[in-house]
Motif scaffolding. Structure first.
Motif, PDB file in Angstrom:
ATOM      1  N   ILE A 134      -4.262   2.156  -0.534  1.00 16.92           N
ATOM      2  CA  ILE A 134      -3.714   2.887  -1.680  1.00 16.92           C
ATOM      3  C   ILE A 134      -4.194   2.309  -3.015  1.00 16.92           C
ATOM      4  O   ILE A 134      -3.855   2.824  -4.065  1.00 16.92           O
ATOM      5  N   ASP A 135      -4.975   1.220  -2.960  1.00 18.35           N
ATOM      6  CA  ASP A 135      -5.568   0.667  -4.188  1.00 18.35           C
ATOM      7  C   ASP A 135      -7.045   0.398  -3.911  1.00 18.35           C
ATOM      8  O   ASP A 135      -7.455  -0.733  -3.658  1.00 18.35           O
ATOM      9  N   ALA A 137      -9.727   0.129  -5.537  1.00 21.40           N
ATOM     10  CA  ALA A 137     -10.527  -0.778  -6.368  1.00 21.40           C
ATOM     11  C   ALA A 137     -10.153  -2.239  -6.167  1.00 21.40           C
ATOM     12  O   ALA A 137     -10.776  -3.137  -6.726  1.00 21.40           O
ATOM     13  N   HIS A 138      -9.114  -2.482  -5.381  1.00 22.33           N
ATOM     14  CA  HIS A 138      -8.668  -3.868  -5.185  1.00 22.33           C
ATOM     15  C   HIS A 138      -9.676  -4.626  -4.323  1.00 22.33           C
ATOM     16  O   HIS A 138     -10.200  -4.064  -3.362  1.00 22.33           O
ATOM     17  N   ALA A 141      -9.549  -4.354  -0.597  1.00 24.03           N
ATOM     18  CA  ALA A 141      -9.919  -3.081   0.031  1.00 24.03           C
ATOM     19  C   ALA A 141     -11.433  -2.916   0.181  1.00 24.03           C
ATOM     20  O   ALA A 141     -11.895  -1.919   0.738  1.00 24.03           O
ATOM     21  N   GLU A 146     -10.825   4.979   3.962  1.00 31.49           N
ATOM     22  CA  GLU A 146      -9.603   5.404   3.284  1.00 31.49           C
ATOM     23  C   GLU A 146      -8.360   5.027   4.102  1.00 31.49           C
ATOM     24  O   GLU A 146      -7.312   4.698   3.562  1.00 31.49           O
ATOM     25  N   GLU A 167       0.748  -6.610  -6.647  1.00 38.09           N
ATOM     26  CA  GLU A 167      -0.240  -5.571  -6.327  1.00 38.09           C
ATOM     27  C   GLU A 167       0.029  -5.125  -4.898  1.00 38.09           C
ATOM     28  O   GLU A 167       0.278  -5.946  -4.025  1.00 38.09           O
ATOM     29  N   VAL A 169      -1.686  -3.031  -1.869  1.00 38.34           N
ATOM     30  CA  VAL A 169      -3.023  -2.557  -1.490  1.00 38.34           C
ATOM     31  C   VAL A 169      -2.982  -1.627  -0.283  1.00 38.34           C
ATOM     32  O   VAL A 169      -3.747  -0.670  -0.204  1.00 38.34           O
ATOM     33  N   ARG A 181       5.129  -1.426   3.575  1.00 38.24           N
ATOM     34  CA  ARG A 181       4.154  -1.999   2.642  1.00 38.24           C
ATOM     35  C   ARG A 181       3.409  -3.132   3.361  1.00 38.24           C
ATOM     36  O   ARG A 181       3.934  -4.226   3.502  1.00 38.24           O
ATOM     37  N   CYS A 184       0.441  -6.791   0.655  1.00 38.82           N
ATOM     38  CA  CYS A 184       1.177  -7.086  -0.584  1.00 38.82           C
ATOM     39  C   CYS A 184       0.644  -8.365  -1.220  1.00 38.82           C
ATOM     40  O   CYS A 184       0.507  -9.382  -0.539  1.00 38.82           O
ATOM     41  N   CYS A 185       0.376  -8.306  -2.520  1.00 40.58           N
ATOM     42  CA  CYS A 185      -0.132  -9.466  -3.253  1.00 40.58           C
ATOM     43  C   CYS A 185       0.919 -10.003  -4.215  1.00 40.58           C
ATOM     44  O   CYS A 185       1.604  -9.233  -4.891  1.00 40.58           O
TER      45      CYS A 185
END
Ligand code: ZN
Length: 245
Positions: A134-135, A137-138, A141, A146, A167, A169, A181, A184-185
């Motif tokens: 879901i992120d 650009a992290h 990822a 996808e 964040e 991800v 979730r 998780c960052c």
């Protein structure tokens, strides 16, 4: 990004020592499978440590020369000595990265760093897990599709009682209907923490390419850079100023 990362993979290593599914899947322990993959990655140096070694394999020397600590625990969280937890916490606050896998959500070190119960819903019937990026650009990822699927996993469902991640991800969907979730960052002190959900001991999750890719990306994200070392407490003004009256 760092050029090298010294990684220590810590595993409780109890399930795999008893006859049963975990031993069949991971005869030399989950830590060994993760280590074998990380060793093939350019710039990553790997060491392993387990609960039953002296100081749980986490001596002062080991912690001082670890950039990122990976943690898998489940059945023996209570056997991890508080003194070692104190040292790991200090190392994280001083900049060491920490990656907590799966049932490590209930480890002493993760609960201490989160400050919440870290409780969740669970069910073990080997259902499908679909993990969504879901992120995109992290850094964690990088190179992922996808979404990817793990054919059989233990379900973890929300609510996951953690503080709001800095964040988020990855998010998981389970065939039974729950969501979670999963990537998780968090930042604590100068250190970075990544929680990654999959990795139940009865499934071959740690042989799956996408899972290992996430862990590898997590290492590079969590590895300390040449960060500024802050100082604290009273000090004299930097500029030449006079105290106001
Ligand atoms: Zn599990």
């Amino acid at each position: 990004m760092c050029q090298t990362a010294r990684v220590t993979i810590w595993n409780e290593f109890r399930h795999e020592k008893r006859p049963g599914k975990p031993q069949e899947i991971y005869p030399n322990g989950m830590h060994t499978v993760i280590a074998d993959y990380l060793k093939q990655q350019t710039g990553i140096q790997v060491r392993t440590a387990t609960l039953d070694e002296p100081d749980h394999g986490l001596t002062d020397d080991v912690l001082a020369s670890t950039d990122v600590l990976i943690w898998w625990g489940h059945t023996a969280h209570g056997e991890v000595r508080d003194e070692i937890v104190d040292k790991v916490q200090k190392a994280v606050l001083d900049g060491m990265g920490l990656i907590v896998l799966h049932s490590g959500h209930f480890s002493k070190i993760f609960r201490r760093l989160m400050g919440t119960t870290c409780d969740l819903k669970w069910r073990e019937i080997g259902e499908k897990e679909r993990i969504w990026v879901i992120d995109p650009a992290h850094p964690i990822a990088t190179g992922l599709p996808e979404y990817f699927e793990i054919p059989h996993e233990e379900m973890y469902g929300e609510r996951f009682d953690i503080p709001q991640p800095d964040e988020l991800v990855l998010v998981s969907w389970f065939a039974g209907g729950e969501v979670f979730r999963s990537g998780c960052c968090f930042h604590r002190g100068r250190g970075k923490i990544f929680y990654f959900r999959p990795g139940h001991e009865s499934y071959p999750t740690f042989y799956q390419e996408e899972v290992l890719k996430v862990i590898t990306n997590g290492v590079w994200w969590a590895a300390p850079e040449a960060t500024t070392v802050p100082t604290f407490g009273h000090r004299d003004p930097i500029e030449d100023i006079k105290p106001s009256e």
